[in-house]
Write an enzyme that holds these catalytic residues in place. Structure first.
Site, PDB file in Angstrom:
ATOM      1  N   GLY A  67      20.116 -31.720 -46.411  1.00 58.69           N
ATOM      2  CA  GLY A  67      20.947 -31.915 -47.597  1.00 58.69           C
ATOM      3  C   GLY A  67      20.765 -30.762 -48.565  1.00 58.69           C
ATOM      4  O   GLY A  67      19.767 -30.039 -48.505  1.00 58.69           O
TER       5      GLY A  67
ATOM      6  N   LYS B  18       8.297 -32.241 -50.566  1.00 59.96           N
ATOM      7  CA  LYS B  18       8.378 -30.826 -50.876  1.00 59.96           C
ATOM      8  C   LYS B  18       6.968 -30.353 -51.201  1.00 59.96           C
ATOM      9  O   LYS B  18       6.225 -31.076 -51.908  1.00 59.96           O
ATOM     10  CB  LYS B  18       9.301 -30.605 -52.076  1.00 59.96           C
ATOM     11  CG  LYS B  18      10.769 -30.823 -51.752  1.00 59.96           C
ATOM     12  CD  LYS B  18      11.253 -29.744 -50.812  1.00 59.96           C
ATOM     13  CE  LYS B  18      12.769 -29.755 -50.681  1.00 59.96           C
ATOM     14  NZ  LYS B  18      13.236 -28.678 -49.785  1.00 59.96           N
TER      15      LYS B  18
ATOM     16  N   ASP C 129      14.667 -24.478 -41.055  1.00 64.84           N
ATOM     17  CA  ASP C 129      15.841 -24.728 -41.897  1.00 64.84           C
ATOM     18  C   ASP C 129      16.459 -23.362 -42.208  1.00 64.84           C
ATOM     19  O   ASP C 129      17.330 -22.871 -41.475  1.00 64.84           O
ATOM     20  CB  ASP C 129      15.383 -25.492 -43.160  1.00 64.84           C
ATOM     21  CG  ASP C 129      16.472 -25.707 -44.197  1.00 64.84           C
ATOM     22  OD1 ASP C 129      17.579 -25.196 -44.031  1.00 64.84           O
ATOM     23  OD2 ASP C 129      16.209 -26.408 -45.218  1.00 64.84           O
TER      24      ASP C 129
ATOM     25  N   GLU D 102       8.403 -28.243 -42.278  1.00 65.36           N
ATOM     26  CA  GLU D 102       9.684 -27.529 -42.363  1.00 65.36           C
ATOM     27  C   GLU D 102       9.512 -26.173 -43.047  1.00 65.36           C
ATOM     28  O   GLU D 102       8.936 -26.084 -44.133  1.00 65.36           O
ATOM     29  CB  GLU D 102      10.673 -28.416 -43.136  1.00 65.36           C
ATOM     30  CG  GLU D 102      12.100 -27.898 -43.161  1.00 65.36           C
ATOM     31  CD  GLU D 102      13.046 -28.870 -43.875  1.00 65.36           C
ATOM     32  OE1 GLU D 102      12.722 -30.084 -43.991  1.00 65.36           O
ATOM     33  OE2 GLU D 102      14.119 -28.413 -44.321  1.00 65.36           O
TER      34      GLU D 102
ATOM     35  N   SER E 216      14.151 -36.685 -49.374  1.00 65.12           N
ATOM     36  CA  SER E 216      13.399 -35.477 -49.673  1.00 65.12           C
ATOM     37  C   SER E 216      12.887 -35.648 -51.098  1.00 65.12           C
ATOM     38  O   SER E 216      13.683 -35.728 -52.032  1.00 65.12           O
ATOM     39  CB  SER E 216      14.340 -34.280 -49.570  1.00 65.12           C
ATOM     40  OG  SER E 216      13.698 -33.107 -49.997  1.00 65.12           O
TER      41      SER E 216
ATOM     42  N   ASP F 201       8.163 -29.992 -46.479  1.00 59.89           N
ATOM     43  CA  ASP F 201       9.086 -28.850 -46.496  1.00 59.89           C
ATOM     44  C   ASP F 201       8.586 -27.846 -47.522  1.00 59.89           C
ATOM     45  O   ASP F 201       8.523 -28.139 -48.716  1.00 59.89           O
ATOM     46  CB  ASP F 201      10.497 -29.328 -46.862  1.00 59.89           C
ATOM     47  CG  ASP F 201      11.538 -28.212 -46.819  1.00 59.89           C
ATOM     48  OD1 ASP F 201      11.177 -27.061 -46.485  1.00 59.89           O
ATOM     49  OD2 ASP F 201      12.715 -28.498 -47.109  1.00 59.89           O
TER      50      ASP F 201
ATOM     51  N   LYS G 230      10.068 -37.114 -46.807  1.00 62.64           N
ATOM     52  CA  LYS G 230       9.756 -35.676 -46.733  1.00 62.64           C
ATOM     53  C   LYS G 230       9.233 -35.246 -48.090  1.00 62.64           C
ATOM     54  O   LYS G 230       9.848 -35.524 -49.117  1.00 62.64           O
ATOM     55  CB  LYS G 230      11.031 -34.930 -46.349  1.00 62.64           C
ATOM     56  CG  LYS G 230      11.050 -33.447 -46.648  1.00 62.64           C
ATOM     57  CD  LYS G 230      12.259 -32.786 -45.998  1.00 62.64           C
ATOM     58  CE  LYS G 230      12.924 -31.789 -46.918  1.00 62.64           C
ATOM     59  NZ  LYS G 230      14.147 -31.206 -46.326  1.00 62.64           N
TER      60      LYS G 230
ATOM     61  N   LYS H 211      22.159 -27.657 -41.493  1.00 61.29           N
ATOM     62  CA  LYS H 211      22.945 -27.798 -42.724  1.00 61.29           C
ATOM     63  C   LYS H 211      24.265 -27.114 -42.442  1.00 61.29           C
ATOM     64  O   LYS H 211      24.284 -25.918 -42.117  1.00 61.29           O
ATOM     65  CB  LYS H 211      22.247 -27.124 -43.905  1.00 61.29           C
ATOM     66  CG  LYS H 211      21.000 -27.875 -44.369  1.00 61.29           C
ATOM     67  CD  LYS H 211      20.326 -27.168 -45.505  1.00 61.29           C
ATOM     68  CE  LYS H 211      19.115 -27.983 -45.973  1.00 61.29           C
ATOM     69  NZ  LYS H 211      18.217 -27.171 -46.804  1.00 61.29           N
TER      70      LYS H 211
HETATM   71  O1  OSB Z   1      15.191 -27.156 -48.103  1.00 56.83           O
HETATM   72  O2  OSB Z   1      16.075 -28.997 -47.562  1.00 56.83           O
HETATM   73  C1  OSB Z   1      15.898 -28.113 -48.396  1.00 56.83           C
HETATM   74  C2  OSB Z   1      17.573 -29.142 -51.676  1.00 56.83           C
HETATM   75  C3  OSB Z   1      18.047 -27.930 -52.126  1.00 56.83           C
HETATM   76  C4  OSB Z   1      17.771 -26.800 -51.397  1.00 56.83           C
HETATM   77  C5  OSB Z   1      17.030 -26.886 -50.200  1.00 56.83           C
HETATM   78  C6  OSB Z   1      16.591 -28.095 -49.742  1.00 56.83           C
HETATM   79  C7  OSB Z   1      16.834 -29.240 -50.509  1.00 56.83           C
HETATM   80  C8  OSB Z   1      16.340 -30.563 -50.154  1.00 56.83           C
HETATM   81  C9  OSB Z   1      17.055 -31.733 -50.736  1.00 56.83           C
HETATM   82  O3  OSB Z   1      15.349 -30.760 -49.486  1.00 56.83           O
HETATM   83  C10 OSB Z   1      17.824 -32.457 -49.737  1.00 56.83           C
HETATM   84  C11 OSB Z   1      18.738 -33.450 -50.373  1.00 56.83           C
HETATM   85  O4  OSB Z   1      18.250 -34.538 -50.678  1.00 56.83           O
HETATM   86  O5  OSB Z   1      19.945 -33.165 -50.547  1.00 56.83           O
HETATM   87 MG    MG Z   2      14.452 -27.396 -46.116  1.00 55.38          MG
END
Ligand code: OSB
Ligand code: MG
Length: 376
Positions: free
Chosen positions: A291, A164, A239, A214, A136, A189, A162, A263
């Site tokens: 994550g 952001k 999510d 996402e 991510s 995402d 992925k 998660k």
């Molecule tokens: O939306 O998946 C998410 C991190 C913190 C809060 C929300 C998210 C995320 C990530 C990071 O996308 C995922 C990771 O590498 O741990």
């Molecule tokens: Mg997410």
């Protein structure tokens, strides 16, 4: 059967190796609540994935600590449990606070695995010996900086990228990455950054052949995601919206998504994560493991969960080194050149917790035993 003799709550502060930016802000240092549960000489850890602020979910490190201390730990102490699966019923009177519940429940599953002398993955019903990894990538200061990050992650073997995104950091970025790498598995995402006025723009992203988009809309929505999904060829992945098995059933039935990110903290622990996994599997909906910038303790639990059969898409479970200069478990989590992590087959989580390092990072701790409470 196992009895919980003591639970230790601990907050550690740990700087991230690289700042992580999402549509809701930048994280440079993590405050993390760890729990340690003891039973008849065995000890197991759990990590609470609540953030510093109530931005991803309503919970924070502080609310989780408070609810664990005042409500959840007292319900666990001294009870005879069959195992991790006994926790949801014990906690059910407390509404919400799923991340706090998950930290404790997951530690109990880990204890159960140790008591039964099996790996946590096996206890959870895992069937995979390796899991597929993606990354991510946070919002970057510039397009050039992002392209560099993508290049680096691909060179390390990661199977899916992925991105952001948020308004102003979306179409142009997808165009640039897809233009340079036409064949990679790519997704985005939004962490709920878009609204109904953005539907036309989001529909144009079909051109970029994303594996999924996402959580584009509100964190608590199914209906408008369903409206949006009707307009897209690209799959929506939920999510934030999926809090439990019933949410998964509603979202699948309403066609609010075609993929689910699981998660374990967001759904309240391994029991509910398995229930979401199974509900999705029965309906032909693939899942992957999300994550939350976890330390090795939460990461080890994510690896075990990802070994279940319907985790068929690469997850956000990446190498320790992407997050930390030094992790708090041994060995650190590493990703192979094929973009895979080995699922440990040793007893319990398969990793050793580095207590020496945790001690140095601890800013507060509290021990709760049957009839006693000690704050340090
Ligand atoms: O939306 O998946 C998410 C991190 C913190 C809060 C929300 C998210 C995320 C990530 C990071 O996308 C995922 C990771 O590498 O741990
Ligand atoms: Mg997410």
């Amino acid at each position: 059967m196992l009895t919980i003799d003591a639970v230790h709550l601990r907050e550690i502060n740990m700087p991230l190796a690289h700042p992580f930016e999402t549509s809701f802000g930048v994280t440079t240092e993590r405050r993390i609540l760890l729990v340690e549960a003891e039973s008849e000489g065995l000890t197991a850890w759990g990590e609470c994935v609540a953030g510093e602020h109530p931005y991803f979910s309503e919970e924070t490190v502080d609310t989780a600590w408070m609810i664990a201390e005042s409500e959840l730990v007292p319900r666990l102490l001294g009870k005879e449990l069959v195992g991790g699966g006994s926790c949801p019923a014990l906690f059910s009177q407390v509404r919400g606070h799923r991340m706090a519940k998950a930290a404790l429940e997951n530690a109990v599953w880990d204890l159960e695995a140790q008591q039964k002398q099996v790996s946590l993955a096996e206890l959870l019903g895992g069937t995979r010996s390796v899991i597929a990894c993606g990354v991510s990538l946070g919002i970057q200061p510039s397009k050039a900086a992002l392209l560099e990050k993508v290049e680096e992650a691909l060179a390390q073997g990661y199977q899916r990228i992925k991105l952001k995104c948020k308004p102003g950091w979306d179409t142009k970025i997808f165009e640039a990455v897809r233009g340079r790498w036409p064949d990679i598995q790519l997704s985005c995402d939004a962490n709920s950054a878009y609204r109904v006025v953005d539907f036309d723009k989001i529909a144009e992203w079909d051109d970029f052949d994303l594996m999924m988009i996402e959580q584009p809309l509100w964190y608590d929505d199914f209906y408008f995601h369903s409206m949006l999904q009707k307009r897209l060829n690209t799959a929506i992945c939920l999510d934030e919206s999926i809090r439990n098995r019933r949410d998964a059933l509603a979202a699948i039935d309403m066609e609010s998504c075609r993929i689910i990110n699981i998660k374990v903290g967001r759904v309240g622990g391994f029991s509910e994560a398995i229930a979401v996994h199974n509900a999705a599997a029965e309906r032909g909906i693939p899942v992957w493991c999300g994550g939350m910038l976890e330390t090795g303790i939460g990461r080890a639990h994510n690896i075990a969960l990802s070994s279940l059969p319907n985790f068929s898409l690469p997850g956000d479970v990446s190498a320790s080194a992407r997050y930390w200069t030094e992790d708090i478990i041994e060995p650190e989590v590493v990703v192979s050149a094929k973009g895979e992590i080995d699922v440990p087959d040793g007893v319990g989580s398969g990793f050793t917790v580095r207590r020496d390092r945790i001690e140095k990072l601890t800013v507060r701790q509290q021990t709760m035993k049957v009839g006693a409470r000690v704050t340090v």
